[in-house]
Design a protein around this motif. Structure first.
Motif, short mmCIF file in Angstrom:
data_model
loop_
_atom_site.label_atom_id
_atom_site.label_comp_id
_atom_site.label_asym_id
_atom_site.label_seq_id
_atom_site.Cartn_x
_atom_site.Cartn_y
_atom_site.Cartn_z
N HIS A 36 50.83 -39.66 45.77
CA HIS A 36 51.83 -39.02 44.93
C HIS A 36 52.68 -38.12 45.81
N ARG A 38 54.13 -35.36 45.53
CA ARG A 38 53.97 -33.91 45.50
C ARG A 38 52.54 -33.46 45.79
N LEU A 39 51.68 -34.39 46.15
CA LEU A 39 50.29 -34.06 46.46
C LEU A 39 49.96 -34.47 47.88
N SER A 40 48.88 -33.91 48.40
CA SER A 40 48.44 -34.28 49.75
C SER A 40 48.00 -35.75 49.77
N ARG A 151 43.82 -37.86 42.10
CA ARG A 151 45.08 -37.14 41.85
C ARG A 151 44.83 -35.85 41.06
N ARG A 154 43.33 -33.13 43.31
CA ARG A 154 44.31 -32.55 44.24
C ARG A 154 45.35 -31.70 43.51
N PHE A 155 45.75 -32.12 42.32
CA PHE A 155 46.70 -31.30 41.55
C PHE A 155 46.08 -29.95 41.21
N GLU A 158 45.88 -27.92 44.55
CA GLU A 158 47.07 -27.66 45.35
C GLU A 158 48.25 -27.09 44.56
N VAL A 159 48.41 -27.53 43.32
CA VAL A 159 49.57 -27.10 42.53
C VAL A 159 49.16 -26.02 41.52
N LEU A 195 49.56 -37.61 35.69
CA LEU A 195 49.19 -38.07 37.03
C LEU A 195 48.19 -39.21 36.99
N TRP A 255 56.65 -31.21 36.56
CA TRP A 255 55.52 -30.60 35.87
C TRP A 255 55.98 -29.98 34.56
#
Length: 669
Positions: A36, A38-40, A151, A154-155, A158-159, A195, A255
Motif C-alpha cells: 500500500h 502509504r504503508l511500509s 495492512r 501496519r496501519f 504507523e498511521v 485497507l 483516511w
C-alpha cells in the motif's frame, strides 16, 4: 534518478522508488495485496511478482529497489504462472463466503483471482478455520478469510499510532487479532476496513445492509470536525447507509476519522421533520405558516439591537449567509459563531486559521501544542503530527492536560503562565527550527487573554518566516472558518449575547450553547437535541447529506458538497427556510435559488465563491498581551458525542459503552 525498461518502455523514476512503482509509471498493472502506497513495505503476499532479466527467479516488485539498467517483464508466461501459483496458495484456506461476504463487489481477492487466477484449485485438504476476534463495535471480523497481508497491523502502528492490532502464531497458525481481544481504541480504526483486501475486516454497523452496487454514491464533505475530509455518501432511497473517504492528498489523504465514518446512522434518529410552536408552555406541531406567524408575533416591536443570532457547528456557507442577511434586514448585528466560548482575534484570516496547512504541518520541525488534544479534536491532524514527529524528527511540546497523542510529546505542564515563561529547552529547539509551529486549541481559548499570550509566544518563538506561517488555531467546528470569514463574530463572544437587553434569539443549528430561558427563541436545526430545550419556535432543517453546500475547513480550504438524499418530512434546506421567513417578515431576501445565493456570496466574499484556499498573508496582526495564568482544558471530554448527529447515533453510543466498560462487551459473534 534510475532509468529502467519495463515491457520495452524506458522510464525514469525518483531515487528510492521500487520496481512496482516503475512498472506503474510505465503503464503496467501490477496486482498486490500487502503493498500500500502509504504503508511500509512488507513483501509478504508475493502477488506482485515480475520477471527481471539476469534474476534467477521472479522478484517481488514491491520490495525490489529500482536501479539503472534493470529490464523488467510483467506479461511473460513465467510471470503468469508465478502469479497463478501465488493465487492458488492464497485460496487454499480461503472459504467460499462470497455470497454472504460484505466485501463482495469491493474485494481485491475476488477481482484479482478472476484476472490472475487459474480458475480452479488443485488442493483438496480440509480448509483452516480461525475463531472470530473482537475488535469493538465498529469492526466486524471473519478471520478465516484473512490472507495475512498485515495492512491492518501496519496501519495501526504507523498511521494511527495505536499498536493494538498484531499477529500471533506462525505459518498456517498465524492469526491477526487486537491486543487481548479488546476494542481498538484509535479514532482512525475504521480505515482498516478499507485497507483489508479481503472480507476479514468489514464494517459492523453496515453489515448486511446493502451491496455496493445498490448504493447511490455522492461526493460530499464531512462536518464532524473542521478538517473538511472528502467523503463519499452511500445512500439507498432516503437512508444514508455509509460514509467512506475520497482521496485528497491536501486534506485527508485517503483516511477518515471514525466519527465521520460511522455516525451517519444518527441522521435517521431524533430528526425534526415538522415545525413546532410553544403554546402555553408546551410545544405543539404546527404548519410552516403557523410557525412563521408565531415568529412574526414574537418579533413585533423589537428593534435590531434586541435581536441576536448564534450559528452552530455544522452549517454550510449558504445557510450562514442567508442567516446573516435576514438578521441584517431586521437590523440585528449581533451574530456569533463561536458557541463554544472561544475568544480570539477575527481581524484577518491569518489570525484564526490553521496557517501551516494540513499537508504543511507534516514538514514542521518544532511543534508547541497549547490546550489541545488533536487526537480527539481532529484525528487526521494528529496523524499528520505523528508523521512529522516519527518520520520527520520534529520535537513536540505540550501545555495543557496530559493526553496520549500516539507520538512522543514533552509535557511542560498545564499552567497558561508557561506561555510567557517558556522553558529554555523549548526556546533552544525553536531557535534552531526552520519550520516551527504553535497549535492552539479551542479549549484553551476559553481562558481570557490566552489568545494574546499565544500570539506573543508565537512572536517570541519566531513561527512566522518567509513563506511559512506556523501560527495555527485548531478549530473543531466545520462551520467555524466559513462563519469567521463572513464576520459572524462579536466582541466578547457568545457570552455577550447573554445581556438582558436581548429579547429575541435565533439559533441556526446551535446545540452546544446554554440558552437562557425567558427570551423569544427560534431554533432552526435537524435534531431534537439541546438547542430545542427553550425554543419557542422550532423549524426543521436539512442535514449536511441532504443539501448542496459550501464548507471551509480549518486551513481555509473552500470545498463543495452535493446532496445525497432528501430531507425527511417537512424539513427544508436552511437557506430556503430563511428566504421564506423573510417574505413573511416583510424583509424579502434578494435570491430565489441557490445559484443566485452563491452569486451574492461571491460578490461580497470572492474567495468563498471558488474552490481553493481563502486569501491570507504570511503575517500576523499586532496584539497586546497581558500575563495569563491558570489551568487549561481541552475542547472535548468525549470524542464520540460532540454534535447532534453523533449524539443520535447508536453506533457512537456503542463506542462510548465499549470504551468505558470493555469487560461488559458482548462476545464476538
Amino acid at each position: 534518478m534510475p532509468r529502467l525498461t519495463v515491457d520495452g518502455i524506458e522510464v525514469e523514476v525518483p531515487n528510492g522508488a521500487t520496481v512496482l512503482q516503475a512498472c506503474e509509471a510505465a503503464g503496467a498493472e501490477i496486482p498486490r495485496f500487502c503493498y500500500h502506497e502509504r504503508l511500509s513495505i512488507a513483501g509478504n503476499c508475493r502477488m506482485c511478482l515480475v520477471e527481471m532479466e539476469k534474476a534467477p527467479k521472479p522478484v517481488a516488485s514491491c520490495a525490489m529497489p529500482a536501479a539503472d539498467g534493470q529490464v523488467i517483464h510483467t506479461r511473460t508466461e513465467k510471470v503468469k504462472k508465478a502469479r497463478e501459483g501465488v493465487m492458488e496458495f492464497l485460496l487454499i484456506n480461503h472459504p467460499l463466503d462470497c455470497p454472504i461476504c460484505d466485501q463482495g463487489g469491493e474485494c481485491d481477492l475476488q477481482d484479482q483471482s478472476l484476472a490472475y487466477g487459474r480458475g480452479h484449485n488443485r488442493f483438496d485438504e480440509n480448509k483452516r478455520a480461525v475463531t472470530e476476534k473482537y475488535m469493538g463495535p465498529l469492526i466486524k471480523t471473519a478471520m478465516t478469510r484473512c490472507i495475512h497481508c498485515t495492512r491492518c497491523v501496519r496501519f495501526a502502528e504507523e498511521v494511527a499510532g495505536v499498536e493494538e492490532i498484531g499477529a500471533i502464531g506462525r505459518g498456517e497458525s498465524m492469526q491477526i487479532t487486537s491486543y487481548l481481544e479488546k476494542a481498538v481504541t484509535s479514532e482512525l480504526s475504521g480505515n482498516v476496513i478499507d485497507l483489508c483486501p479481503v472480507g476479514a475486516l468489514t464494517s459492523k454497523p453496515y453489515a448486511f445492509k446493502a451491496r455496493p452496487w445498490e448504493l447511490k454514491k455522492t461526493d460530499s464533505i464531512d462536518v464532524m470536525d473542521a478538517v473538511g475530509s472528502n467523503i463519499v455518501i452511500g445512500s439507498r432511497g432516503a437512508a444514508v447507509l455509509r460514509a467512506t473517504p475520497r482521496i485528497n492528498d491536501d486534506v485527508n489523504e485517503e483516511w477518515l476519522a471514525d466519527k465521520s465514518r460511522f455516525a451517519v446512522d444518527g441522521l435517521q434518529e431524533r430528526r425534526l421533520d415538522t415545525p413546532w410552536v410553544r403554546v402555553a408552555g408546551k410545544l405543539q406541531k404546527a404548519t410552516w405558516a403557523e410557525a412563521f406567524g408565531a415568529i412574526a408575533r414574537g418579533l413585533e416591536g423589537l428593534s435590531g439591537d434586541q435581536i441576536g443570532g448564534i450559528v452552530g457547528d455544522l452549517n454550510a456557507v449558504e445557510d450562514m449567509a442567508a442567516f446573516k442577511d435576514l438578521l441584517a434586514a431586521l437590523g440585528a448585528t449581533r451574530i456569533e459563531s463561536r458557541q463554544d466560548g472561544a475568544l480570539f482575534s477575527t481581524v484577518q484570516p491569518q489570525d484564526w486559521l490553521f496557517n501551516s496547512g494540513l499537508a504543511g504541518i507534516e514538514t514542521a520541525d518544532a511543534i508547541l501544542l497549547v490546550g489541545t488534544n488533536p487526537r480527539q479534536e481532529a484525528a487526521l491532524v494528529n496523524a499528520r503530527l505523528r508523521k512529522a514527529v516519527k518520520k520527520g524528527g520534529a520535537k513536540a511540546f505540550a501545555i495543557g492536560p496530559v493526553a496520549d497523542l500516539s507520538f512522543p510529546v514533552t509535557q511542560l505542564g498545564d499552567d497558561a503562565a508557561l506561555l510567557t515563561d517558556l522553558p529554555k529547552a523549548v526556546l533552544d529547539v525553536f531557535a534552531k527550527a526552520e519550520r516551527p509551529a504553535i497549535i492552539v486549541g479551542m479549549g484553551a481559548l476559553k481562558t481570557p487573554g490566552l489568545y494574546e499570550a499565544a500570539r506573543a509566544a508565537a512572536a517570541k518563538l519566531g513561527v512566522v518566516k518567509d513563506g511559512w506561517n506556523g501560527f495555527n488555531l485548531l478549530h473543531t467546528a466545520a462551520a467555524r472558518a466559513g462563519a469567521l470569514r463572513m464576520g459572524l463574530a462579536i466582541d466578547g463572544g457568545v457570552t455577550a449575547l447573554g445581556n438582558g437587553d436581548l429579547k429575541a434569539l435565533f439559533l441556526l443549528g446551535a446545540d452546544e450553547v446554554n440558552v437562557q430561558p425567558g427570551r423569544f427563541t427560534v431554533y432552526i436545526g435537524t435534531h431534537g437535541d439541546r438547542g430545542v430545550r427553550h425554543a419557542d419556535v422550532i423549524l426543521p432543517a436539512a442535514a449536511y447529506t441532504e443539501k448542496s453546500g459550501t464548507y471551509v475547513n480549518l486551513e481555509g480550504r473552500v470545498q463543495r458538497a452535493l446532496r445525497a438524499t432528501q430531507p425527511p418530512g417537512d424539513a427544508r434546506e436552511d437557506w430556503t427556510i430563511l428566504r421564506a421567513l423573510s417574505s413573511v417578515l416583510g424583509k424579502k431576501l434578494p435570491y430565489d435559488d441557490i445559484d443566485a445565493l452563491r452569486r451574492r456570496i461571491a460578490e461580497e466574499w470572492p474567495d468563498l465563491g471558488r474552490a481553493g484556499l481563502i486569501e491570507r498573508t504570511h503575517s500576523l496582526s499586532d496584539v497586546t498581551a497581558a500575563p495569563v495564568k491558570g489551568p487549561l482544558a481541552h475542547a472535548y471530554s468525549n470524542y464520540h458525542l460532540t454534535n447532534p448527529i453523533a449524539r443520535a447515533s447508536a453506533t457512537m453510543a456503542a463506542c462510548v459503552s465499549s470504551l468505558l466498560a470493555p469487560e461488559n462487551r458482548e462476545a464476538a459473534e
